[in-house]
Design an enzyme around this catalytic site. Structure first.
Site, PDB file in Angstrom:
ATOM      1  N   TYR A 131     -51.679   0.310-112.088  1.00 27.35           N
ATOM      2  CA  TYR A 131     -52.580   0.667-112.613  1.00 27.35           C
ATOM      3  C   TYR A 131     -52.126   0.357-114.307  1.00 27.35           C
ATOM      4  O   TYR A 131     -52.535   0.395-115.742  1.00 27.35           O
ATOM      5  CB  TYR A 131     -53.093   2.010-112.632  1.00 27.35           C
ATOM      6  CG  TYR A 131     -53.896   2.498-111.773  1.00 27.35           C
ATOM      7  CD1 TYR A 131     -53.967   2.048-110.898  1.00 27.35           C
ATOM      8  CD2 TYR A 131     -54.743   3.535-112.343  1.00 27.35           C
ATOM      9  CE1 TYR A 131     -54.042   2.397-109.574  1.00 27.35           C
ATOM     10  CE2 TYR A 131     -55.148   4.108-110.871  1.00 27.35           C
ATOM     11  CZ  TYR A 131     -55.299   3.787-109.822  1.00 27.35           C
ATOM     12  OH  TYR A 131     -56.236   3.949-108.964  1.00 27.35           O
ATOM     13  N   LYS A 181     -48.232   2.848 -97.044  1.00 32.52           N
ATOM     14  CA  LYS A 181     -48.812   1.566 -96.441  1.00 32.52           C
ATOM     15  C   LYS A 181     -47.767   0.244 -96.066  1.00 32.52           C
ATOM     16  O   LYS A 181     -47.465  -0.498 -96.231  1.00 32.52           O
ATOM     17  CB  LYS A 181     -49.887   1.078 -97.192  1.00 32.52           C
ATOM     18  CG  LYS A 181     -50.834  -0.318 -95.574  1.00 32.52           C
ATOM     19  CD  LYS A 181     -51.579   0.907 -94.632  1.00 32.52           C
ATOM     20  CE  LYS A 181     -52.439  -0.266 -93.560  1.00 32.52           C
ATOM     21  NZ  LYS A 181     -53.212   0.624 -91.868  1.00 32.52           N
ATOM     22  N   ASP A 214     -54.061   5.416 -94.199  1.00 29.57           N
ATOM     23  CA  ASP A 214     -55.182   5.532 -93.347  1.00 29.57           C
ATOM     24  C   ASP A 214     -55.315   6.690 -92.799  1.00 29.57           C
ATOM     25  O   ASP A 214     -56.433   7.515 -91.870  1.00 29.57           O
ATOM     26  CB  ASP A 214     -55.975   4.275 -92.799  1.00 29.57           C
ATOM     27  CG  ASP A 214     -54.791   3.482 -91.910  1.00 29.57           C
ATOM     28  OD1 ASP A 214     -53.243   4.040 -92.384  1.00 29.57           O
ATOM     29  OD2 ASP A 214     -54.828   2.165 -91.676  1.00 29.57           O
ATOM     30  N   ASP A 238     -55.119   8.057-105.989  1.00 28.40           N
ATOM     31  CA  ASP A 238     -56.128   8.266-106.788  1.00 28.40           C
ATOM     32  C   ASP A 238     -57.443   8.861-106.027  1.00 28.40           C
ATOM     33  O   ASP A 238     -58.292   9.688-106.359  1.00 28.40           O
ATOM     34  CB  ASP A 238     -56.116   7.453-108.009  1.00 28.40           C
ATOM     35  CG  ASP A 238     -57.705   6.987-108.858  1.00 28.40           C
ATOM     36  OD1 ASP A 238     -57.889   8.140-108.992  1.00 28.40           O
ATOM     37  OD2 ASP A 238     -57.851   6.122-110.117  1.00 28.40           O
ATOM     38  N   ASP A 242     -59.105  12.519-104.576  1.00 30.88           N
ATOM     39  CA  ASP A 242     -60.592  13.058-104.533  1.00 30.88           C
ATOM     40  C   ASP A 242     -61.247  13.136-102.958  1.00 30.88           C
ATOM     41  O   ASP A 242     -62.076  14.077-103.248  1.00 30.88           O
ATOM     42  CB  ASP A 242     -61.658  11.903-104.709  1.00 30.88           C
ATOM     43  CG  ASP A 242     -61.582  11.123-106.904  1.00 30.88           C
ATOM     44  OD1 ASP A 242     -60.877  12.226-107.204  1.00 30.88           O
ATOM     45  OD2 ASP A 242     -62.667  10.383-106.667  1.00 30.88           O
TER      46      ASP A 242
END
Ligand code: ATP
Length: 336
Positions: A131, A181, A214, A238, A242
Site C-alpha cells: 500500500y 503466507k 488461505d 484488508d 472484510d
C-alpha cells in the site's frame, strides 16, 4: 463544568459524505449519553468538499488535526469523484502522516450456520506492505507492458504491530495468531515470523499460533472461535477483515480504529462501511458500526467502563428501525 474525574476529550469530527454525517451524529449522541465529555470540532472534508473547492486534506488542515485527542470519521467518498482520489488523498494520507500504524477491528458474532459465538480482534499493520505505492509501469498500453507493485516490510513496522497485538492479548484471552503466507512470500514472511517470535519471547504468558492466509479464510468461516487476537500485514488484513465482517453480522456492525499506539498524535476511528449513497437520507443506515467505532475511541481515551456499556448496549439491541431510532435506543440504554 465537568468534575475533574471526567476529563473532556477534544475530538475532530469528520462526518464526511453520504450516510457518514447521519451515523456519526448518532455515535456522538450515544457516547455523550454514556457520560463521556466531548469537545467537538467539525471538519468539512470528503468527496463533497473536494468537488466544491478542490481540498482533500491540505497540510494546514492536517496540522490542525494533530492537535486533537482523537478523530471520529463517518464515511468519505461520492460517486462523482473517481475511486482512489479521496482514499489516497485523505484516508491514506492520514494513516501515513499521523503514523496510524495499527488498524484494529473487533469481530463479535455467530458465523452463518454456526451456533457458537466468536469474539476476536484483527490487528492489521496499516502503513506498509503493497500500500506504500512502491513500483511503477513500463511501456504502458503496449503488449510489452510491465507493472510492478512492491510490498515494503520493515522490521520496525512488523515489530510494532506484533507488540500491539501481544499487549492487547494480555487484556483478553492471551492468544495471538500470526497470519501470513510464509511458504511462498519467503522474504517478507521470514521478517514477519522473526519479528513475531522476538516479541512473543517478551510475553511468555501469551500462547501463539500461525496460519497461512488461505487456511485462515477457511477458519474464519468454519471455526472462528479458535481466534483471540490475529496480527497480519496490510494486504492480508484488508481482505481478512472484510471476511471477518461477513461472519460477524455484516457491514452495519463492522467497526475499526486506526491507531497511533505511541500516542505521538491523534488516532482515528471509523466504521468499515462506505458512504452508501444509495440509502442516504432514507433513515435506513444502521449507525451501530459508527457507535462501536466510537466505543473503540472511548476505550483508547481511557474510559473503558463507558466503552463497555456502549458495546453491551449494541450487543443487546435488535438493530431494527431507523438510524435515529437505533441511536435513540442505544443512548437510552447506556444512560442506564
Ligand atoms: P466504499 O467503496 O466507500 O466502501 P461501497 O459502495 O463499496 O463504498 P458501502 O458504501 O459500504 O460500500 O455500501 C455497500 C452496501 O452496503 C450498500 O448497498 C449500502 O447501502 C449498504 N450499507 C453500507 N453501510 C450501511 C449501513 N451503515 N447500514 C445499512 N446499510 C449499509
Amino acid at each position: 463544568m465537568a468534575p475533574s474525574s471526567t476529563p473532556t476529550h477534544r475530538i475532530a469530527v469528520i462526518g464526511g459524505d453520504g450516510i457518514g454525517p447521519e451515523v456519526t451524529a448518532e455515535a456522538i449522541r450515544v457516547v455523550q449519553a454514556a457520560g463521556v465529555q466531548l469537545e467537538l470540532t467539525d471538519f468539512d472534508l470528503g468527496g463533497s468538499r473536494y468537488l466544491r473547492d478542490g481540498e482533500i486534506l491540505s497540510d494546514e488542515t492536517l496540522e490542525r488535526l494533530r492537535g486533537f485527542d482523537a478523530i471520529l470519521l463517518g464515511a468519505v467518498g461520492t460517486p462523482e469523484v473517481p475511486p482512489g482520489v479521496i482514499e489516497r488523498g485523505l484516508l491514506l494520507k492520514m494513516r501515513f502522516e499521523l503514523d496510524l500504524y495499527v488498524n484494529q477491528r473487533p469481530f463479535v458474532g455467530t458465523a452463518p450456520g454456526s451456533t457458537v459465538a466468536h469474539d476476536f480482534v484483527v490487528i492489521r499493520e496499516n502503513t506498509e506492505g503493497p500500500y506504500v505505492g512502491e513500483g511503477g509501469v513500463l511501456r504502458k498500453g503496449t503488449v510489452h507492458e510491465v507493472a510492478t507493485q512492491g510490498s515494503v516490510n520493515t522490521w520496525m513496522g512488523a515489530e510494532r504491530a506484533c507488540r500491539y497485538a501481544f499487549e492487547l492479548a494480555m487484556t483478553r484471552r492471551r492468544h495471538v495468531t500470526l497470519v501470513h503466507k510464509t511458504n511462498v512470500l519467503t522474504f517478507a514472511g521470514d521478517l514477519w515470523q522473526r519479528a513475531f517470535h522476538a516479541v512473543a519471547a517478551e510475553f511468555p504468558q501469551v500462547a501463539t499460533a500461525y496460519n497461512h492466509v488461505d487456511a485462515a479464510c477457511i477458519y474464519f468461516v468454519q471455526d472462528p472461535q479458535r481466534y483471540d487476537v490475529i496480527v497480519t500485514d496490510n494486504l492480508f488484513g484488508d481482505i481478512l477483515t472484510d471476511l471477518g465482517g461477513a461472519v460477524s453480522g455484516g457491514i452495519g456492525l463492522a467497526s475499526s480504529a486506526n491507531l497511533n499506539p505511541a500516542r505521538t498524535g491523534p488516532s482515528m476511528f471509523e466504521p468499515v462501511h462506505g458512504s452508501a449513497p444509495d440509502i442516504v437520507g432514507t433513515g435506513k443506515a444502521n449507525p451501530t458500526a459508527a457507535v462501536l467505532s466510537a466505543a473503540l475511541m472511548v476505550d483508547f481515551l481511557g474510559e473503558g467502563a463507558a466503552a463497555e456499556r456502549i458495546r453491551a448496549a449494541c450487543a443487546a439491541d435488535p438493530g431494527t428501525g431507523t438510524t435515529r431510532q437505533i441511536g435513540g435506543r442505544l443512548a437510552a440504554a447506556v444512560a442506564g
